[in-house]
Design a protein around this motif. Structure first.
Motif, PDB file in Angstrom:
ATOM      1  N   PRO A 283     -50.052  20.851  67.173  1.00  0.00           N
ATOM      2  CA  PRO A 283     -48.818  20.246  66.669  1.00  0.00           C
ATOM      3  C   PRO A 283     -47.996  19.640  67.799  1.00  0.00           C
ATOM      4  O   PRO A 283     -47.955  20.163  68.909  1.00  0.00           O
ATOM      5  N   THR A 284     -47.350  18.523  67.515  1.00  0.00           N
ATOM      6  CA  THR A 284     -46.478  17.895  68.501  1.00  0.00           C
ATOM      7  C   THR A 284     -45.188  18.689  68.633  1.00  0.00           C
ATOM      8  O   THR A 284     -44.892  19.567  67.818  1.00  0.00           O
ATOM      9  N   ALA A 285     -44.405  18.365  69.678  1.00  0.00           N
ATOM     10  CA  ALA A 285     -43.119  19.036  69.871  1.00  0.00           C
ATOM     11  C   ALA A 285     -42.198  18.786  68.677  1.00  0.00           C
ATOM     12  O   ALA A 285     -41.451  19.678  68.251  1.00  0.00           O
ATOM     13  N   LEU A 286     -42.283  17.579  68.120  1.00  0.00           N
ATOM     14  CA  LEU A 286     -41.450  17.250  66.965  1.00  0.00           C
ATOM     15  C   LEU A 286     -41.849  18.084  65.757  1.00  0.00           C
ATOM     16  O   LEU A 286     -40.995  18.557  64.989  1.00  0.00           O
ATOM     17  N   THR A 287     -43.145  18.273  65.593  1.00  0.00           N
ATOM     18  CA  THR A 287     -43.624  19.103  64.486  1.00  0.00           C
ATOM     19  C   THR A 287     -43.177  20.545  64.657  1.00  0.00           C
ATOM     20  O   THR A 287     -42.749  21.196  63.699  1.00  0.00           O
ATOM     21  N   ALA A 288     -43.296  21.067  65.870  1.00  0.00           N
ATOM     22  CA  ALA A 288     -42.868  22.439  66.133  1.00  0.00           C
ATOM     23  C   ALA A 288     -41.377  22.614  65.851  1.00  0.00           C
ATOM     24  O   ALA A 288     -40.948  23.633  65.290  1.00  0.00           O
ATOM     25  N   PHE A 289     -40.582  21.616  66.209  1.00  0.00           N
ATOM     26  CA  PHE A 289     -39.144  21.674  65.927  1.00  0.00           C
ATOM     27  C   PHE A 289     -38.912  21.655  64.418  1.00  0.00           C
ATOM     28  O   PHE A 289     -38.048  22.361  63.893  1.00  0.00           O
ATOM     29  N   GLY A 290     -39.704  20.834  63.705  1.00  0.00           N
ATOM     30  CA  GLY A 290     -39.595  20.798  62.250  1.00  0.00           C
ATOM     31  C   GLY A 290     -39.903  22.139  61.619  1.00  0.00           C
ATOM     32  O   GLY A 290     -39.260  22.553  60.653  1.00  0.00           O
ATOM     33  N   VAL A 291     -40.889  22.853  62.163  1.00  0.00           N
ATOM     34  CA  VAL A 291     -41.230  24.188  61.674  1.00  0.00           C
ATOM     35  C   VAL A 291     -40.030  25.121  61.801  1.00  0.00           C
ATOM     36  O   VAL A 291     -39.706  25.886  60.883  1.00  0.00           O
ATOM     37  N   MET A 292     -39.345  25.052  62.933  1.00  0.00           N
ATOM     38  CA  MET A 292     -38.180  25.914  63.145  1.00  0.00           C
ATOM     39  C   MET A 292     -37.043  25.564  62.189  1.00  0.00           C
ATOM     40  O   MET A 292     -36.346  26.452  61.682  1.00  0.00           O
ATOM     41  N   VAL A 293     -36.864  24.276  61.917  1.00  0.00           N
ATOM     42  CA  VAL A 293     -35.813  23.856  60.988  1.00  0.00           C
ATOM     43  C   VAL A 293     -36.126  24.338  59.573  1.00  0.00           C
ATOM     44  O   VAL A 293     -35.244  24.822  58.849  1.00  0.00           O
ATOM     45  N   VAL A 294     -37.388  24.215  59.159  1.00  0.00           N
ATOM     46  CA  VAL A 294     -37.793  24.719  57.845  1.00  0.00           C
ATOM     47  C   VAL A 294     -37.532  26.214  57.753  1.00  0.00           C
ATOM     48  O   VAL A 294     -36.986  26.708  56.754  1.00  0.00           O
ATOM     49  N   SER A 295     -37.910  26.949  58.790  1.00  0.00           N
ATOM     50  CA  SER A 295     -37.704  28.396  58.791  1.00  0.00           C
ATOM     51  C   SER A 295     -36.226  28.740  58.643  1.00  0.00           C
ATOM     52  O   SER A 295     -35.862  29.635  57.869  1.00  0.00           O
ATOM     53  N   LEU A 296     -35.376  28.025  59.384  1.00  0.00           N
ATOM     54  CA  LEU A 296     -33.937  28.276  59.299  1.00  0.00           C
ATOM     55  C   LEU A 296     -33.415  27.993  57.896  1.00  0.00           C
ATOM     56  O   LEU A 296     -32.636  28.773  57.339  1.00  0.00           O
ATOM     57  N   GLY A 297     -33.862  26.890  57.312  1.00  0.00           N
ATOM     58  CA  GLY A 297     -33.431  26.557  55.958  1.00  0.00           C
ATOM     59  C   GLY A 297     -33.845  27.607  54.949  1.00  0.00           C
ATOM     60  O   GLY A 297     -33.077  27.970  54.047  1.00  0.00           O
ATOM     61  N   VAL A 298     -35.070  28.120  55.078  1.00  0.00           N
ATOM     62  CA  VAL A 298     -35.551  29.143  54.153  1.00  0.00           C
ATOM     63  C   VAL A 298     -34.753  30.434  54.313  1.00  0.00           C
ATOM     64  O   VAL A 298     -34.343  31.054  53.331  1.00  0.00           O
ATOM     65  N   VAL A 299     -34.519  30.845  55.570  1.00  0.00           N
ATOM     66  CA  VAL A 299     -33.764  32.074  55.812  1.00  0.00           C
ATOM     67  C   VAL A 299     -32.371  31.978  55.205  1.00  0.00           C
ATOM     68  O   VAL A 299     -31.895  32.904  54.528  1.00  0.00           O
ATOM     69  N   LEU A 300     -31.697  30.863  55.412  1.00  0.00           N
ATOM     70  CA  LEU A 300     -30.359  30.680  54.857  1.00  0.00           C
ATOM     71  C   LEU A 300     -30.388  30.677  53.324  1.00  0.00           C
ATOM     72  O   LEU A 300     -29.512  31.248  52.677  1.00  0.00           O
ATOM     73  N   ALA A 301     -31.418  30.039  52.770  1.00  0.00           N
ATOM     74  CA  ALA A 301     -31.522  29.966  51.311  1.00  0.00           C
ATOM     75  C   ALA A 301     -31.764  31.341  50.705  1.00  0.00           C
ATOM     76  O   ALA A 301     -31.163  31.705  49.695  1.00  0.00           O
ATOM     77  N   VAL A 302     -32.661  32.116  51.319  1.00  0.00           N
ATOM     78  CA  VAL A 302     -32.969  33.446  50.790  1.00  0.00           C
ATOM     79  C   VAL A 302     -31.766  34.363  50.926  1.00  0.00           C
ATOM     80  O   VAL A 302     -31.430  35.134  50.022  1.00  0.00           O
ATOM     81  N   ARG A 303     -31.063  34.286  52.059  1.00  0.00           N
ATOM     82  CA  ARG A 303     -29.873  35.129  52.257  1.00  0.00           C
ATOM     83  C   ARG A 303     -28.819  34.805  51.212  1.00  0.00           C
ATOM     84  O   ARG A 303     -28.183  35.694  50.655  1.00  0.00           O
ATOM     85  N   ALA A 304     -28.670  33.519  50.915  1.00  0.00           N
ATOM     86  CA  ALA A 304     -27.677  33.124  49.913  1.00  0.00           C
ATOM     87  C   ALA A 304     -28.063  33.581  48.511  1.00  0.00           C
ATOM     88  O   ALA A 304     -27.222  34.014  47.728  1.00  0.00           O
ATOM     89  N   SER A 305     -29.378  33.524  48.210  1.00  0.00           N
ATOM     90  CA  SER A 305     -29.833  33.904  46.866  1.00  0.00           C
ATOM     91  C   SER A 305     -29.816  35.398  46.645  1.00  0.00           C
ATOM     92  O   SER A 305     -29.784  35.860  45.502  1.00  0.00           O
ATOM     93  N   THR A 306     -29.820  36.177  47.731  1.00  0.00           N
ATOM     94  CA  THR A 306     -29.807  37.637  47.585  1.00  0.00           C
ATOM     95  C   THR A 306     -28.439  38.241  47.842  1.00  0.00           C
ATOM     96  O   THR A 306     -28.259  39.450  47.697  1.00  0.00           O
ATOM     97  N   ALA A 307     -27.466  37.401  48.215  1.00  0.00           N
ATOM     98  CA  ALA A 307     -26.124  37.919  48.479  1.00  0.00           C
ATOM     99  C   ALA A 307     -25.458  38.335  47.175  1.00  0.00           C
ATOM    100  O   ALA A 307     -25.658  37.700  46.132  1.00  0.00           O
TER     101      ALA A 307
END
Length: 309
Positions: A283-307
């Motif tokens: 994976p390129t550096a841009l792809t790796a950064f995209g992976v981290m952004v997706v992970s952050l979005g999922v974590v925030l979404a799950v935290r909000a849905s379980t709050a």
């Protein structure tokens, strides 16, 4: 005729049980199998099998495994509305598989996972709004936008490596919409997980039998090496065809469809990591950064849905 609407009393949308960790465990196992699905989709292009051959293996294995349980579920399946049959069977059955395999032909394993599982939360929200005008709050929209930005970065990173990546991306986004339809269909159907697998499997087997029997599609099963047949039977037939569908149905029943769609967006992360040693993808550096952004979005979404509300 009364229209189908998502109802809070459905068995697939009940509140979490006293031990919610069971739902998170089943969803975690589902993620592992989904990542394996992405890897095996990419492997079709380098195998001696046609996509329809792999599809036949994927659906025939669970069809045979579930045959003894079919009589006990026949009444429930017969009573299932046609709309639910179409949503579930098309959303995760043969149309989804063939579209996903076509998209995978032009992309990478991480690409497949990012544009199907990674965009499922967005597809789930889009289908819900289109079919029932389910509202999307501004806060939820921001979290979905963050996931979408991460996926876009992953696509952009892989697009720089392949001139056909954008074509494959469009095809895979269509597969993501089908998966969103499937997730909503499971919520509406109110079936137990095993019955849900049957709705996905048996229409696909019938359609494949008609296509292969009529000669409309090619088949190279007879000349395929045994090791390839066993590999696809294990990953696609047993893993994806049987266990992932069962586990995903259980997860939706225990956690709710929205949470499962959100957690499913972590599949690109796992697929990207596994593709490095198994397929030699870098994976390129841009792809790796995209992976981290997706992970952050999922974590925030799950935290909000379980709050607590």
């Amino acid at each position: 005729m009364k229209s189908l609407q998502p109802i809070s009393a459905s068995p697939l949308s009940i509140a979490a049980p006293p031990r919610p960790w069971v739902g998170w465990l089943t969803m975690g196992l589902t993620l592992v199998i989904w990542a394996s699905f992405s890897l095996s989709i990419r492997a079709i292009g380098s195998s001696s099998l046609a996509p329809t051959d792999v599809a036949l293996i994927r659906f025939l294995v669970p069809a045979l495994a579930m045959a003894p349980f079919l009589p006990s579920r026949f009444a429930a399946l017969r009573a299932l509305p046609v709309k639910c049959w179409v949503m579930v069977a098309c959303g995760a059955g043969l149309p989804f598989f063939l579209i996903a395999s076509l998209g995978g032909k032009f992309t990478s394993a991480a690409h497949v996972s990012a544009l199907i599982a990674g965009t499922t939360p967005v597809s789930f929200a889009v289908i819900g709004w289109l079919l029932w005008r389910e509202p999307v709050s501004p806060a939820r929209m921001r979290r979905l936008a963050l996931i979408l930005v991460g996926v876009a970065l992953m696509v952009w990173g892989f697009g720089a490596q392949s001139p056909h990546a954008m074509v494959g991306a469009g095809v895979l986004l269509l597969a993501s919409l089908l998966w969103g339809i499937y997730t909503h269909g499971l919520r509406l159907a109110g079936l137990d997980p095993l019955s849900g697998v049957m709705v996905v499997t048996y229409p696909s087997v019938v359609a494949l039998a008609a296509l292969v029997g009529s000669g409309l599609v090619e088949s190279r099963l007879a000349a395929a090496p045994v090791n390839e047949l066993l590999m696809f039977a294990a990953v696609q037939g047993v893993g994806v065809g049987l266990f992932s569908t069962l586990l995903y149905g259980m997860s939706i029943r225990l956690l709710g469809a929205a949470k499962c769609a959100m957690v499913g967006a972590l599949a690109p992360v796992l697929a990207t990591l596994l593709a490095i040693p198994l397929l030699g993808e870098s994976p390129t550096a841009l792809t790796a950064f995209g992976v981290m952004v997706v992970s952050l979005g999922v974590v925030l979404a799950v935290r909000a849905s379980t709050a607590p509300r």
